[in-house]
Write a protein that holds these residues in place. Sequence first.
Motif, short mmCIF file in Angstrom:
data_model
loop_
_atom_site.label_atom_id
_atom_site.label_comp_id
_atom_site.label_asym_id
_atom_site.label_seq_id
_atom_site.Cartn_x
_atom_site.Cartn_y
_atom_site.Cartn_z
N UNK A 55 11.42 48.77 21.26
CA UNK A 55 12.51 49.76 21.35
C UNK A 55 13.87 49.04 21.30
N UNK A 56 13.95 47.91 21.96
CA UNK A 56 15.20 47.14 21.94
C UNK A 56 15.50 46.67 20.51
N UNK A 57 14.50 46.14 19.84
CA UNK A 57 14.70 45.66 18.47
C UNK A 57 15.14 46.80 17.55
N UNK A 58 14.55 47.96 17.75
CA UNK A 58 14.97 49.12 16.93
C UNK A 58 16.46 49.38 17.11
N UNK A 59 16.91 49.33 18.35
CA UNK A 59 18.33 49.60 18.61
C UNK A 59 19.20 48.52 17.96
N UNK A 60 18.80 47.27 18.08
CA UNK A 60 19.61 46.17 17.56
C UNK A 60 19.62 46.14 16.04
N UNK A 61 18.55 46.61 15.42
CA UNK A 61 18.43 46.55 13.96
C UNK A 61 18.69 47.91 13.29
#
Length: 283
Positions: free
Chosen positions: A224-230
Amino acid sequence: MASIISRFAPSPNGYLHFGHAYSAVLAWRAAQRKGDRFLLRIEDIDTWRARPKFEQAIYKDLAWLGLSWEQPVRRQSEHMDDYARALDRLKDRDLLYPCFCTRKEIQAEVARSQTAPHGPEGFLYPGTCRDLSDEERSERMASGEPHALRIHMDRAVKQAGPLSWTDRKAGEIKADPESLGDVVLARKDTPTSYHLAVTVDDALQDVTLVTRGLDLFHATHVHRLLQALLDLPTPEYRHHRLIRDNQGERMAKRRRSETLAQMRDRGVPASDVIARIDAIISA
Ligand code: GLU
């Protein structure tokens, strides 16, 4: 209701067992209405563990169970460029750092420090390489010392702000990626990691429903964090129970649980496997 794009994403490093069949059938059944799609993805970033015979067996086992999936099948080993692009974006945001530690060194550091932080999956990376000077980093990289790339978790969480995701069973979950620490996003031996590849692929394949075992529940915080960052969309998740064998142990490749191929060889009809899955679903 919007169409569902569902997927099953096995790693071809062993034969599938009943637990995989359960997961695959759940994912497949979730996408049976008109307009829904079911994808199969081969997660073979461990190129030295992945074997063509295991990949072939995946196709055979799933077809035996009556599943069908779209072609072409995405094989992660053929898409390293996609993961490199994602890493570049994270680098641009100053969220990655090289980690030179060996597994042994990390274990020794954790044993030395009484206060090493622990998360739901065991101890967290103690941060040995997080604060190396730029000079030391450049020197060690220039000398060819193997390194992984880790996420600077504190910084990443600050950049992303509060996040949540939805699990079909557990409801809305507050993302807690810090509980996994500075996870590896590019390994020493392969220029990506499970967390990065699965997140990028689910987005590139427009997956709207991720079905997988509860053992990967915590990993979803990082995804979920990676989705937000990317700037990637967030699918819905379904983390299902883990199937246990007759001894009450979790089925796993490394436990040499009976494989679907072995069941087929001893004459078990696919309909028995499906009936067993139905019994678990309705229990
Ligand atoms: N490839 C992973 C495995 O076989 C599953 C990944 C996922 O479904 O997110 O355990």
